[in-house]
Design an enzyme around this catalytic site. Structure first.
Site, PDB file in Angstrom:
ATOM      1  N   ASP A   1       7.593 -65.471  16.487  1.00 41.87           N
ATOM      2  CA  ASP A   1       7.868 -64.164  17.065  1.00 41.87           C
ATOM      3  C   ASP A   1       6.533 -63.635  17.591  1.00 41.87           C
ATOM      4  O   ASP A   1       5.689 -63.167  16.826  1.00 41.87           O
ATOM      5  CB  ASP A   1       8.459 -63.242  15.997  1.00 41.87           C
TER       6      ASP A   1
ATOM      7  N   GLY B   1       4.627 -61.036  19.143  1.00 41.31           N
ATOM      8  CA  GLY B   1       4.751 -59.611  19.391  1.00 41.31           C
ATOM      9  C   GLY B   1       3.566 -59.032  20.133  1.00 41.31           C
ATOM     10  O   GLY B   1       2.698 -59.745  20.644  1.00 41.31           O
ATOM     11  N   ASN B   2       3.514 -57.703  20.174  1.00 39.57           N
ATOM     12  CA  ASN B   2       2.455 -57.022  20.908  1.00 39.57           C
ATOM     13  C   ASN B   2       1.113 -57.109  20.210  1.00 39.57           C
ATOM     14  O   ASN B   2       0.067 -57.076  20.864  1.00 39.57           O
ATOM     15  CB  ASN B   2       2.836 -55.548  21.103  1.00 39.57           C
TER      16      ASN B   2
ATOM     17  N   LYS C   1       4.176 -63.593  14.395  1.00 36.68           N
ATOM     18  CA  LYS C   1       4.847 -63.813  13.112  1.00 36.68           C
ATOM     19  C   LYS C   1       5.497 -65.189  13.151  1.00 36.68           C
ATOM     20  O   LYS C   1       6.235 -65.493  14.093  1.00 36.68           O
ATOM     21  CB  LYS C   1       5.901 -62.744  12.858  1.00 36.68           C
TER      22      LYS C   1
ATOM     23  N   TYR D   1      26.602 -55.280  25.950  1.00 36.08           N
ATOM     24  CA  TYR D   1      25.440 -54.550  26.448  1.00 36.08           C
ATOM     25  C   TYR D   1      25.506 -54.574  27.962  1.00 36.08           C
ATOM     26  O   TYR D   1      25.763 -55.622  28.566  1.00 36.08           O
ATOM     27  CB  TYR D   1      24.160 -55.241  25.944  1.00 36.08           C
TER      28      TYR D   1
ATOM     29  N   ASP E   1      13.528 -59.987  20.543  1.00 35.86           N
ATOM     30  CA  ASP E   1      13.407 -59.681  19.122  1.00 35.86           C
ATOM     31  C   ASP E   1      14.655 -58.975  18.604  1.00 35.86           C
ATOM     32  O   ASP E   1      15.082 -59.204  17.466  1.00 35.86           O
ATOM     33  CB  ASP E   1      12.150 -58.858  18.854  1.00 35.86           C
TER      34      ASP E   1
ATOM     35  N   ASP F   1      14.389 -52.077  13.014  1.00 34.99           N
ATOM     36  CA  ASP F   1      13.191 -52.895  13.202  1.00 34.99           C
ATOM     37  C   ASP F   1      12.048 -51.944  13.526  1.00 34.99           C
ATOM     38  O   ASP F   1      12.017 -51.308  14.582  1.00 34.99           O
ATOM     39  CB  ASP F   1      13.413 -53.894  14.346  1.00 34.99           C
TER      40      ASP F   1
ATOM     41  N   THR G   1       6.128 -51.868  17.001  1.00 38.02           N
ATOM     42  CA  THR G   1       5.492 -51.026  18.000  1.00 38.02           C
ATOM     43  C   THR G   1       6.448 -49.928  18.436  1.00 38.02           C
ATOM     44  O   THR G   1       6.064 -48.765  18.588  1.00 38.02           O
ATOM     45  CB  THR G   1       5.066 -51.877  19.211  1.00 38.02           C
TER      46      THR G   1
ATOM     47  N   THR H   1      -6.385 -31.463   9.517  1.00 36.43           N
ATOM     48  CA  THR H   1      -5.832 -32.032  10.752  1.00 36.43           C
ATOM     49  C   THR H   1      -5.392 -33.478  10.563  1.00 36.43           C
ATOM     50  O   THR H   1      -4.309 -33.876  11.017  1.00 36.43           O
ATOM     51  CB  THR H   1      -6.865 -31.940  11.881  1.00 36.43           C
TER      52      THR H   1
END
Length: 251
Positions: free
Chosen positions: A6, A8-9, A13, A85, A94, A115, A118, A175
């Protein structure tokens, strides 16, 4: 041995499967690390899902041929679920893999898949194996970055996932804590709201949590919640078996 990747950004994984069982996982920060891992544990077949690069570009970057046969998950790849869809070709790989993983691990159940990466995705897979759609919203890191980027004086905060901070109060008194409280508690309340809406219509449905930020929230969400960190990897391995007929069937 099969390998599921996987891409990803921020991380790769990776899961190694033998006889249909997940035997090893790794979270890697570079393609070079993946090449080293595959040098020590090569595979007969592999599958790549990517949200950051074209999946087909990964094998040449690994150098030597460490995997005999590849499958690249995209909108045209056959998968063992149906997609209700409107634009299936735009549906993230993903999200598809997580839905297939849910169907494989929890067959004949309605599932809500959270999930937390990001972006947050909250997707529904019905008990007949049809992906019914879902939503996308900003993830934790994106929320913190947005507060810094779109204001003049708020700092850029990072959360160490290996050593997360104490959970912030709603009435934060500085803050930094106020930003953490807004990001973490805002996301928690959003997720609880999504789950509550889902349970109104599917009271017996199963709620699954995966993704890099899953461990931060899985104990904070209203139960019952089922944490399945390698859900996408399970789904990728199932899609690999579905496409490479010579592999032995999953148990």
């Amino acid at each position: 041995m099969n390998v599921a990747i996987d891409w990803g950004n921020t991380r790769l994984k990776v899961g190694w499967f033998s006889e249909g069982q997940l035997v090893r996982t790794a979270q890697l920060t570079s393609v070079d690390e993946l090449a080293q891992a595959l040098a020590h544990q090569p595979a007969d077949a592999g599958i790549v899902s990517s949200t950051s690069h074209p999946a087909e570009t990964l094998p040449p970057l690994l150098g030597a041929d460490r995997v005999e046969q590849w499958v690249f998950l995209n909108g045209q790849t056959p998968v063992p679920i149906q997609k209700a869809y409107d634009t299936p070709h735009t549906l993230g790989a993903d999200r598809v893999a997580a839905a297939v993983g849910a169907m494989h691990l929890f067959p004949n159940e309605d599932c809500l898949i959270l999930d937390l990466g990001t972006c947050i995705t909250a997707d529904r897979l019905d008990r007949t194996g049809v992906f019914q759609g879902g939503l996308i919203s900003p993830g934790l890191r994106m929320r913190l970055q947005a507060m810094h980027q779109f204001t003049a004086r708020l700092p850029l905060l990072e959360i160490d996932r290996a050593n997360p901070p104490a959970w912030p109060r709603l009435d934060a008194r500085n803050t930094r804590e106020a930003m953490l409280s807004g990001a973490l508690n805002g996301m928690r309340l959003e997720l609880d709201g999504i789950v509550a809406e889902y349970r109104l219509e599917y009271p017996s449905g199963r709620v699954l949590v995966c993704g890099g930020d899953g461990p931060l929230f899985e104990s904070r969400l209203k139960p019952p919640i089922f944490a399945v960190p390698p859900l996408v990897l399970w789904g990728l391995n199932r899609i690999l078996h579905y496409n490479v007929k010579k592999l032995p069937a999953n148990p």
